[in-house]
Write a protein that holds these residues in place. Structure first.
Motif, PDB file in Angstrom:
ATOM      1  N   GLN A   5       0.818  -1.220   0.000  1.00  0.00           N
ATOM      2  CA  GLN A   5       0.000   0.000   0.000  1.00  0.00           C
ATOM      3  C   GLN A   5       0.851   1.270   0.000  1.00  0.00           C
ATOM      4  O   GLN A   5       0.451   2.289  -0.558  1.00  0.00           O
ATOM      5  CB  GLN A   5      -0.934   0.011   1.216  1.00  0.00           C
ATOM      6  N   ASN A   6       2.029   1.212   0.651  1.00  0.00           N
ATOM      7  CA  ASN A   6       2.855   2.423   0.752  1.00  0.00           C
ATOM      8  C   ASN A   6       3.855   2.549  -0.403  1.00  0.00           C
ATOM      9  O   ASN A   6       4.598   3.519  -0.478  1.00  0.00           O
ATOM     10  CB  ASN A   6       3.576   2.482   2.099  1.00  0.00           C
ATOM     11  N   LYS A   7       3.886   1.542  -1.261  1.00  0.00           N
ATOM     12  CA  LYS A   7       4.742   1.627  -2.452  1.00  0.00           C
ATOM     13  C   LYS A   7       3.983   1.051  -3.630  1.00  0.00           C
ATOM     14  O   LYS A   7       4.436   0.128  -4.311  1.00  0.00           O
ATOM     15  CB  LYS A   7       6.040   0.851  -2.235  1.00  0.00           C
ATOM     16  N   ARG A   8       2.823   1.597  -3.849  1.00  0.00           N
ATOM     17  CA  ARG A   8       1.911   1.044  -4.831  1.00  0.00           C
ATOM     18  C   ARG A   8       2.399   1.350  -6.244  1.00  0.00           C
ATOM     19  O   ARG A   8       2.845   2.460  -6.529  1.00  0.00           O
ATOM     20  CB  ARG A   8       0.560   1.715  -4.597  1.00  0.00           C
ATOM     21  N   ILE A   9       2.290   0.355  -7.105  1.00  0.00           N
ATOM     22  CA  ILE A   9       2.567   0.569  -8.530  1.00  0.00           C
ATOM     23  C   ILE A   9       1.225   0.714  -9.225  1.00  0.00           C
ATOM     24  O   ILE A   9       0.336  -0.118  -9.056  1.00  0.00           O
ATOM     25  CB  ILE A   9       3.367  -0.610  -9.116  1.00  0.00           C
ATOM     26  N   ARG A  10       1.075   1.785  -9.978  1.00  0.00           N
ATOM     27  CA  ARG A  10      -0.206   2.058 -10.629  1.00  0.00           C
ATOM     28  C   ARG A  10      -0.002   2.222 -12.126  1.00  0.00           C
ATOM     29  O   ARG A  10       0.704   3.119 -12.566  1.00  0.00           O
ATOM     30  CB  ARG A  10      -0.860   3.303 -10.032  1.00  0.00           C
ATOM     31  N   ARG A  11      -0.634   1.340 -12.877  1.00  0.00           N
ATOM     32  CA  ARG A  11      -0.458   1.326 -14.336  1.00  0.00           C
ATOM     33  C   ARG A  11      -1.793   1.533 -15.016  1.00  0.00           C
ATOM     34  O   ARG A  11      -2.822   1.030 -14.567  1.00  0.00           O
ATOM     35  CB  ARG A  11       0.103  -0.037 -14.783  1.00  0.00           C
ATOM     36  N   LEU A  12      -1.731   2.214 -16.137  1.00  0.00           N
ATOM     37  CA  LEU A  12      -2.913   2.356 -16.972  1.00  0.00           C
ATOM     38  C   LEU A  12      -3.156   1.018 -17.676  1.00  0.00           C
ATOM     39  O   LEU A  12      -2.226   0.419 -18.210  1.00  0.00           O
ATOM     40  CB  LEU A  12      -2.664   3.463 -17.991  1.00  0.00           C
ATOM     41  N   ALA A  13      -4.394   0.554 -17.664  1.00  0.00           N
ATOM     42  CA  ALA A  13      -4.727  -0.712 -18.324  1.00  0.00           C
ATOM     43  C   ALA A  13      -6.069  -0.572 -19.025  1.00  0.00           C
ATOM     44  O   ALA A  13      -6.889   0.274 -18.665  1.00  0.00           O
ATOM     45  CB  ALA A  13      -4.784  -1.843 -17.298  1.00  0.00           C
ATOM     46  N   ILE A  14      -6.253  -1.408 -20.023  1.00  0.00           N
ATOM     47  CA  ILE A  14      -7.497  -1.347 -20.812  1.00  0.00           C
ATOM     48  C   ILE A  14      -7.972  -2.762 -21.094  1.00  0.00           C
ATOM     49  O   ILE A  14      -7.165  -3.693 -21.192  1.00  0.00           O
ATOM     50  CB  ILE A  14      -7.253  -0.553 -22.127  1.00  0.00           C
ATOM     51  N   MET A  15      -9.279  -2.921 -21.190  1.00  0.00           N
ATOM     52  CA  MET A  15      -9.846  -4.241 -21.507  1.00  0.00           C
ATOM     53  C   MET A  15     -11.245  -4.043 -22.083  1.00  0.00           C
ATOM     54  O   MET A  15     -11.827  -2.974 -21.960  1.00  0.00           O
ATOM     55  CB  MET A  15      -9.924  -5.086 -20.230  1.00  0.00           C
ATOM     56  N   ASP A  16     -11.771  -5.095 -22.697  1.00  0.00           N
ATOM     57  CA  ASP A  16     -13.173  -5.064 -23.094  1.00  0.00           C
ATOM     58  C   ASP A  16     -14.013  -5.031 -21.815  1.00  0.00           C
ATOM     59  O   ASP A  16     -13.546  -5.420 -20.746  1.00  0.00           O
ATOM     60  CB  ASP A  16     -13.524  -6.315 -23.914  1.00  0.00           C
ATOM     61  N   GLN A  17     -15.271  -4.621 -21.942  1.00  0.00           N
ATOM     62  CA  GLN A  17     -16.097  -4.509 -20.730  1.00  0.00           C
ATOM     63  C   GLN A  17     -16.285  -5.849 -20.021  1.00  0.00           C
ATOM     64  O   GLN A  17     -16.635  -5.874 -18.846  1.00  0.00           O
ATOM     65  CB  GLN A  17     -17.450  -3.859 -21.025  1.00  0.00           C
ATOM     66  N   ASP A  18     -16.048  -6.940 -20.714  1.00  0.00           N
ATOM     67  CA  ASP A  18     -16.182  -8.251 -20.065  1.00  0.00           C
ATOM     68  C   ASP A  18     -14.832  -8.783 -19.593  1.00  0.00           C
ATOM     69  O   ASP A  18     -14.728  -9.939 -19.168  1.00  0.00           O
ATOM     70  CB  ASP A  18     -16.848  -9.256 -21.008  1.00  0.00           C
ATOM     71  N   GLY A  19     -13.801  -7.964 -19.647  1.00  0.00           N
ATOM     72  CA  GLY A  19     -12.495  -8.369 -19.121  1.00  0.00           C
ATOM     73  C   GLY A  19     -11.568  -8.970 -20.164  1.00  0.00           C
ATOM     74  O   GLY A  19     -10.387  -9.181 -19.898  1.00  0.00           O
ATOM     75  N   ALA A  20     -12.088  -9.232 -21.361  1.00  0.00           N
ATOM     76  CA  ALA A  20     -11.252  -9.835 -22.409  1.00  0.00           C
ATOM     77  C   ALA A  20     -10.307  -8.791 -23.006  1.00  0.00           C
ATOM     78  O   ALA A  20     -10.480  -7.591 -22.800  1.00  0.00           O
ATOM     79  CB  ALA A  20     -12.148 -10.416 -23.500  1.00  0.00           C
ATOM     80  N   ASN A  21      -9.326  -9.267 -23.752  1.00  0.00           N
ATOM     81  CA  ASN A  21      -8.351  -8.404 -24.441  1.00  0.00           C
ATOM     82  C   ASN A  21      -7.673  -7.413 -23.505  1.00  0.00           C
ATOM     83  O   ASN A  21      -7.493  -6.237 -23.833  1.00  0.00           O
ATOM     84  CB  ASN A  21      -9.026  -7.637 -25.591  1.00  0.00           C
ATOM     85  N   HIS A  22      -7.313  -7.898 -22.336  1.00  0.00           N
ATOM     86  CA  HIS A  22      -6.683  -7.019 -21.349  1.00  0.00           C
ATOM     87  C   HIS A  22      -5.262  -6.667 -21.759  1.00  0.00           C
ATOM     88  O   HIS A  22      -4.508  -7.514 -22.218  1.00  0.00           O
ATOM     89  CB  HIS A  22      -6.655  -7.730 -19.994  1.00  0.00           C
ATOM     90  N   ARG A  23      -4.887  -5.410 -21.608  1.00  0.00           N
ATOM     91  CA  ARG A  23      -3.473  -5.067 -21.766  1.00  0.00           C
ATOM     92  C   ARG A  23      -3.116  -3.828 -20.949  1.00  0.00           C
ATOM     93  O   ARG A  23      -3.969  -2.983 -20.663  1.00  0.00           O
ATOM     94  CB  ARG A  23      -3.092  -4.898 -23.241  1.00  0.00           C
ATOM     95  N   PHE A  24      -1.842  -3.764 -20.581  1.00  0.00           N
ATOM     96  CA  PHE A  24      -1.342  -2.613 -19.843  1.00  0.00           C
ATOM     97  C   PHE A  24      -0.873  -1.569 -20.840  1.00  0.00           C
ATOM     98  O   PHE A  24      -0.250  -1.893 -21.853  1.00  0.00           O
ATOM     99  CB  PHE A  24      -0.182  -3.020 -18.940  1.00  0.00           C
ATOM    100  N   LEU A  25      -1.139  -0.309 -20.545  1.00  0.00           N
ATOM    101  CA  LEU A  25      -0.758   0.768 -21.450  1.00  0.00           C
ATOM    102  C   LEU A  25       0.455   1.545 -20.945  1.00  0.00           C
ATOM    103  O   LEU A  25       1.118   2.220 -21.714  1.00  0.00           O
ATOM    104  CB  LEU A  25      -1.935   1.721 -21.679  1.00  0.00           C
ATOM    105  N   THR A  26       0.725   1.494 -19.641  1.00  0.00           N
ATOM    106  CA  THR A  26       1.950   2.103 -19.116  1.00  0.00           C
ATOM    107  C   THR A  26       2.699   1.046 -18.309  1.00  0.00           C
ATOM    108  O   THR A  26       2.110   0.039 -17.903  1.00  0.00           O
ATOM    109  CB  THR A  26       1.667   3.328 -18.221  1.00  0.00           C
TER     110      THR A  26
END
Lengths: 172, 458
Positions: free
Chosen positions: B195-216
């Motif tokens: 929690q005190n060293k959280r890594i936060r990445r932009l991610a995208i997916m279809d609304q049902d969770g498919a085709n997930h990928r990280f953008l940053t």
């Protein structure tokens, strides 16, 4: 970030005998800290076991001056105990004119992300304004808000939240 | 009148066909089955749907091999979309009586009524010589024995999943009267680490969770992503310059991010205007947050608020004429609405507690928000005049609703309590409909926060 917890603890142990060494992790605002108002950070300078960090270092700021001030829930006003720490920071900055710092504003998790970014910025600037009023050149003081994203204390407890509502000075 | 319409059908096979169906129908009535719906089959989405509509989604038929497999996959995605909405209950295919082959001729509606299907979905998949995929589908009202929808799509075989979502949207639209939302994506913040060293990445997916990928890549923190109206770009806040957090625009296709403006302070809480030409956001200088808009092309900046209070989280009404935002100008965090030019700010939230993160529904009829009261967080909705406040979800920490493009479904994020060792604190995305029923977790590879729902993909 640049405050290493281990070195912080170690330094705290080394200088714990110093009358002026602030208990920066004091949780309840307005309690305890006010009693030390008579002794300023400067009185502790030079006292120690010969292993104290350099007077213009981050470690010295953390352990001897006090790098962190705390705020009430949803508040950003400088409390009496916070004023004491900031007073020491101002004196320390005057004595170390080459040092510039960044003040990081932080919030507890009991708010929303965007509002807390704004609130963290308010807190950082409240601390900055206080230092400027004490004569520190504003150009030596940067601010940044981390909102609720960088807690120093873990856990969803009142005491952790109190620690996480802070403005923390780090040496650039 | 009746005579006329009957005469209409008296010709050839159609007549015979109708007779057969009517005969079957009569038999079923005699057996004590539910009479057919009088009106067209329709779900009222505004009521809490305790009884989801039973629907039979048959495997789309294709030649053995790839077409057959794609057909099966399309049916599975349609089924999952419909079920996930909470309004439909796909019937177990093992219960189906009529075989896919005989279905090609004509549905035997009686076979579908026997298993209580109200609607039935059927389709065909063909791989064409030119390499394209042809997908046909029909939606049948099992009791009225009518075809409610029938469409053909041509696409690349790679796009079979989108076709499935588009078909599910068509079914949803035909059966609820509302626009669908399945052919959409969700961008969010993937979270990992302590929690005190959280890594936060932009991610995208279809609304049902498919085709997930990280953008940053997680080397810097990003927060509060929001889609442009074309769903091609995302505006968000980034700490890529660690001591100068700012608003950026990220292009999904190129992966490029561009700083939006050179402001003398922190910019945050961005959202695109409905026409996509500008971004509205907060700028904090010397600890005071105000709301600004910036034209993306001309870079012209306009200040909309002037107040020593915190003014943040702006969101446009769909026609762009009004802005709802969060302010503590009255002493506590509340919701305000102002005109598009910043005039006539008035408070709209009047219940107990603090209100935050307002976001205007794409339909314009509601504003969703986060509310904090008595140690709990709520997700709720109210009318733009502040009336009709209603809470949809509650938790230790629930935050930041985002609307599906049909304005009938929302996503938000939750965080569980954490312990002193940093355990717990699970962060999850949820989807809930406007009734507050059918709150479900959207499964993500990592912890997740700050969902933003895309418009329907153009």
């Amino acid at each position: 970030m640049r405050v290493k917890l281990m070195s912080f603890v170690a330094t705290l142990l080394l200088v714990s005998a110093c009358a002026g060494s602030p208990k920066t992790e004091s949780m309840s605002e307005g309690s305890g800290m006010a009693d030390t108002s008579a002794s300023h950070g400067t009185t502790s300078m030079g006292i120690g076991l010969g292993k104290v960090p350099a007077a213009n270092s981050e470690n010295f700021l953390v352990a001897d001056v006090g790098n962190r001030v705390f705020f009430g829930f949803n508040k950003y006003d400088i409390s009496a105990s916070a004023a004491i720490v900031l007073d020491r920071q101002a004196q320390w900055l005057q004595e170390n004119p080459s040092v510039t710092i960044t003040i990081e504003g932080n919030c507890d998790e009991r708010g929303t992300r965007e509002y807390n970014l704004a609130l963290g910025d308010r807190r950082a600037n409240a601390a900055k304004d206080f230092l400027v009023a004490l004569g520190v050149d504003a150009n030596r003081l940067q601010t940044v808000s981390f909102g609720k994203e960088k807690p120093v204390a873990l856990g969803s407890t009142e005491s952790a939240w109190a620690l996480n509502r802070n403005a923390t000075a780090v040496v650039n | 009148m009746n005579g006329t319409s009957i005469l209409f059908y008296v010709s050839g096979r159609k007549m015979v066909c109708l007779k057969t169906v009517c005969g079957l129908f009569a038999a079923i009535l005699l057996l004590g089955f539910t009479p057919p719906a009088q009106a067209e089959l329709k779900i009222d989405i505004t009521k809490g749907n305790i009884d989801p509509l039973p629907v039979a989604v048959t495997n789309f038929k294709g030649d053995p091999g790839e077409a057959e497999r794609i057909g099966r996959d399309i049916s599975a995605v349609i089924s999952s979309d419909l079920e996930g909405s909470g309004l439909f209950r796909p019937i177990d295919p093992n219960a189906f009586i009529q075989t896919p082959v005989s279905l090609q001729v004509r549905p035997r509606f009686g076979d579908w009524r026997v298993i209580n299907a109200q609607a039935m979905v059927q389709g065909n998949v063909q791989l064409l010589d030119d390499g394209r995929l042809k997908v046909e589908f029909r939606l049948w009202d099992v009791y009225a024995e009518t075809q409610m929808a029938g469409l053909v799509y041509h696409t690349s075989p790679k796009s079979w999943r989108r076709i499935a979502h588009i078909i599910a949207d068509e079914i949803y639209k035909r059966l609820t009267g509302e626009e669908g939302y399945f052919d959409t994506r969700i961008v969010y913040i993937a979270e990992s680490g302590p929690q005190n060293k959280r890594i936060r990445r932009l991610a995208i997916m279809d609304q049902d969770g498919a085709n997930h990928r990280f953008l940053t890549d997680g080397s810097y923190t990003v927060l509060t992503p929001r889609f442009s109206p074309t769903a091609q770009e995302i505006t968000y806040m980034s700490y890529i310059d660690p001591y100068n957090p700012r608003v950026y625009i990220f292009n999904i296709d190129t992966g490029q991010q561009e700083l939006l403006g050179d402001f003398p302070g922190m910019t945050f809480a961005p959202r695109f205007s409905p026409d996509g030409n500008s971004v509205i956001m907060s700028l904090s200088t010397s600890g005071n947050s105000e709301i600004y808009t910036m034209d993306i092309r001309t870079r012209k900046v306009r200040r909309l608020t002037k107040n020593p209070a915190i003014d943040t989280s702006p969101s446009y009404s769909p026609d762009g004429s009004m802005i709802v935002f969060n302010s503590d100008r009255g002493g506590s965090q509340q919701l305000y609405v102002m005109d598009g030019d910043g005039k006539n700010a008035r408070r709209i939230s009047h219940g107990k507690g603090r209100y935050a993160t307002p976001v205007w529904s794409p339909r314009g009829d509601l504003i969703a928000y986060t509310k904090m009261l008595g140690g709990e967080f709520y997700i709720g909705v109210m009318h733009p005049d502040g009336s009709g406040e209603r809470q949809l979800a509650k938790g230790f920490l629930v935050e930041a609703p985002t609307w599906a493009p049909n304005g009938r479904v929302l996503s938000y994020w939750s965080k569980a309590k954490s312990d002193e060792k940093g355990g717990g604190g699970e962060t999850r995305l949820h989807v809930v409909d406007l009734t507050g029923y059918n709150d479900r977790i959207l499964v993500t590879p990592l912890d997740a926060s700050d969902p933003a729902w895309s418009p329907l993909i153009p």
